[in-house]
Design an enzyme around this catalytic site. Sequence first.
Site, PDB file in Angstrom:
ATOM      1  N   GLY A  31       0.805  -1.217   0.000  1.00 55.45           N
ATOM      2  CA  GLY A  31       0.000   0.000   0.000  1.00 55.45           C
ATOM      3  C   GLY A  31       0.834   1.261   0.000  1.00 55.45           C
ATOM      4  N   HIS A  37       4.368   1.756  -7.986  1.00 53.07           N
ATOM      5  CA  HIS A  37       3.336   0.715  -7.884  1.00 53.07           C
ATOM      6  C   HIS A  37       2.356   0.822  -9.066  1.00 53.07           C
ATOM      7  CE1 HIS A  37       4.171   1.429  -3.425  1.00 53.07           C
ATOM      8  NE2 HIS A  37       4.401   0.129  -3.542  1.00 53.07           N
ATOM      9  N   LYS A 151      13.264  -2.316  -8.554  1.00 58.62           N
ATOM     10  CA  LYS A 151      13.837  -1.548  -7.439  1.00 58.62           C
ATOM     11  C   LYS A 151      14.252  -2.483  -6.308  1.00 58.62           C
ATOM     12  CE  LYS A 151      12.949   1.192  -3.709  1.00 58.62           C
ATOM     13  NZ  LYS A 151      12.103   0.633  -2.691  1.00 58.62           N
ATOM     14  N   SER A 187       9.614   5.357  -3.356  1.00 57.73           N
ATOM     15  CA  SER A 187       9.447   4.361  -2.299  1.00 57.73           C
ATOM     16  C   SER A 187       8.449   4.918  -1.298  1.00 57.73           C
ATOM     17  CB  SER A 187      10.796   4.117  -1.604  1.00 57.73           C
ATOM     18  OG  SER A 187      10.585   3.534  -0.335  1.00 57.73           O
ATOM     19  N   SER A 188       7.636   4.041  -0.727  1.00 54.83           N
ATOM     20  CA  SER A 188       6.674   4.497   0.289  1.00 54.83           C
ATOM     21  C   SER A 188       7.419   5.132   1.458  1.00 54.83           C
ATOM     22  CB  SER A 188       5.836   3.323   0.781  1.00 54.83           C
ATOM     23  OG  SER A 188       5.242   2.674  -0.326  1.00 54.83           O
TER      24      SER A 188
HETATM   25  P1  AMP Z   1       6.051  -2.514  -1.680  1.00 48.72           P
HETATM   26  O1  AMP Z   1       4.700  -1.935  -1.497  1.00 48.72           O
HETATM   27  O2  AMP Z   1       7.161  -1.594  -1.286  1.00 48.72           O
HETATM   28  O3  AMP Z   1       6.178  -3.902  -1.101  1.00 48.72           O
HETATM   29  O4  AMP Z   1       6.249  -2.692  -3.236  1.00 48.72           O
HETATM   30  C1  AMP Z   1       5.335  -3.429  -4.020  1.00 48.72           C
HETATM   31  C2  AMP Z   1       5.934  -3.658  -5.376  1.00 48.72           C
HETATM   32  O5  AMP Z   1       6.197  -2.411  -6.007  1.00 48.72           O
HETATM   33  C3  AMP Z   1       7.281  -4.405  -5.308  1.00 48.72           C
HETATM   34  O6  AMP Z   1       7.324  -5.349  -6.369  1.00 48.72           O
HETATM   35  C4  AMP Z   1       8.270  -3.301  -5.502  1.00 48.72           C
HETATM   36  O7  AMP Z   1       9.500  -3.738  -6.071  1.00 48.72           O
HETATM   37  C5  AMP Z   1       7.522  -2.389  -6.473  1.00 48.72           C
HETATM   38  N1  AMP Z   1       8.072  -1.041  -6.415  1.00 48.72           N
HETATM   39  C6  AMP Z   1       8.307  -0.299  -5.315  1.00 48.72           C
HETATM   40  N2  AMP Z   1       8.875   0.878  -5.647  1.00 48.72           N
HETATM   41  C7  AMP Z   1       9.011   0.872  -6.994  1.00 48.72           C
HETATM   42  C8  AMP Z   1       9.531   1.799  -7.947  1.00 48.72           C
HETATM   43  N3  AMP Z   1      10.024   2.978  -7.586  1.00 48.72           N
HETATM   44  N4  AMP Z   1       9.507   1.447  -9.253  1.00 48.72           N
HETATM   45  C9  AMP Z   1       9.004   0.253  -9.642  1.00 48.72           C
HETATM   46  N5  AMP Z   1       8.492  -0.664  -8.797  1.00 48.72           N
HETATM   47  C10 AMP Z   1       8.493  -0.359  -7.489  1.00 48.72           C
END
Ligand code: AMP
Length: 282
Positions: A31, A37, A151, A187-188
């Site tokens: 989220g 995302h 990433k 990034s979140s």
């Molecule tokens: P997370 O919510 O951080 O677990 O990320 C969910 C998905 O989004 C994961 O597959 C991450 O690698 C991808 N993701 C996060 N940040 C980025 C970004 N800046 N560019 C591309 N994919 C991302």
Amino acid sequence: MIIVKNISDLNNIISDQSSKTSNIGLVPTMGSLHDGHLALIRDANKKCDIVWVSIFINPTQFNNLKDYNSYPNEFENDIKKIKSISSNIYVFYPSVSDIYKNGVKSEKFEFNNIDRVLEGKYRPGHFDGVATIVKKLFKAIKPSKVFFGEKDYQQTIIIKEIINSYFPKITLIICPTVRNNDGLALSSRNKLITKKSTKKSAIIFETLLFVKNNFVKISYKQLIKNVKQKIEDISNFKLEYFEIRESETLNPYNEKNKRKSYRAFICVKVEGIRLIDNILIN
Ligand code: AMP
């Protein structure tokens, strides 16, 4: 938009969907969605008949309780963003007790040490937590395609292992890293640092580009020195790790082999928040 909050409702919908198509896509997230995302979700929406986005802040992948408790949660906003892509997307938003019926703990996996280096070294148990939730989601949603971001490159290698071992029919689609105008990987966790430090965090990608441009010219030892200096010249920035590894295996880089591809990995603590990035350097 259909939002599903528990496993039994999910099972009913999935059994219906699976009887109609074998092209179901899944984008797992925690989220607090940003354009990185959304790029994954858009790609899934192009390539699949049905798209599921899971939103679940998975406690077992956090080795640090403070990090878990401070992780941003913006569900209503996330739903608006997903709707802006398509209102036909399915969202799975379970509770912790629904996912972890027999206690909040990870399954133990054997990843041949891939889970012990880089992120795994600084976040013990992290990849067991990731693999546990991913296995549960793959089993429940039965996707044919899953979408992950470059990433978190090390995570994509772990996902490949999970697919090879348990879900050989799933296709893994890796989407390129989405960055802000300064090059900082979205990034979140960027939301947890001040605007001033966010601006200065552009140095992380600039440093990776420096490594890419100088990989053939400068020794590894000197590159490491330069990277540390570039990062730690900035107040409140601390280099957690910088390493070059083989892209396929994550084996440490020793000497150049023209047939192999190499990646540089970095983690910088900015105001105590861990920001990671990586780049292909040859
Ligand atoms: P997370 O919510 O951080 O677990 O990320 C969910 C998905 O989004 C994961 O597959 C991450 O690698 C991808 N993701 C996060 N940040 C980025 C970004 N800046 N560019 C591309 N994919 C991302």
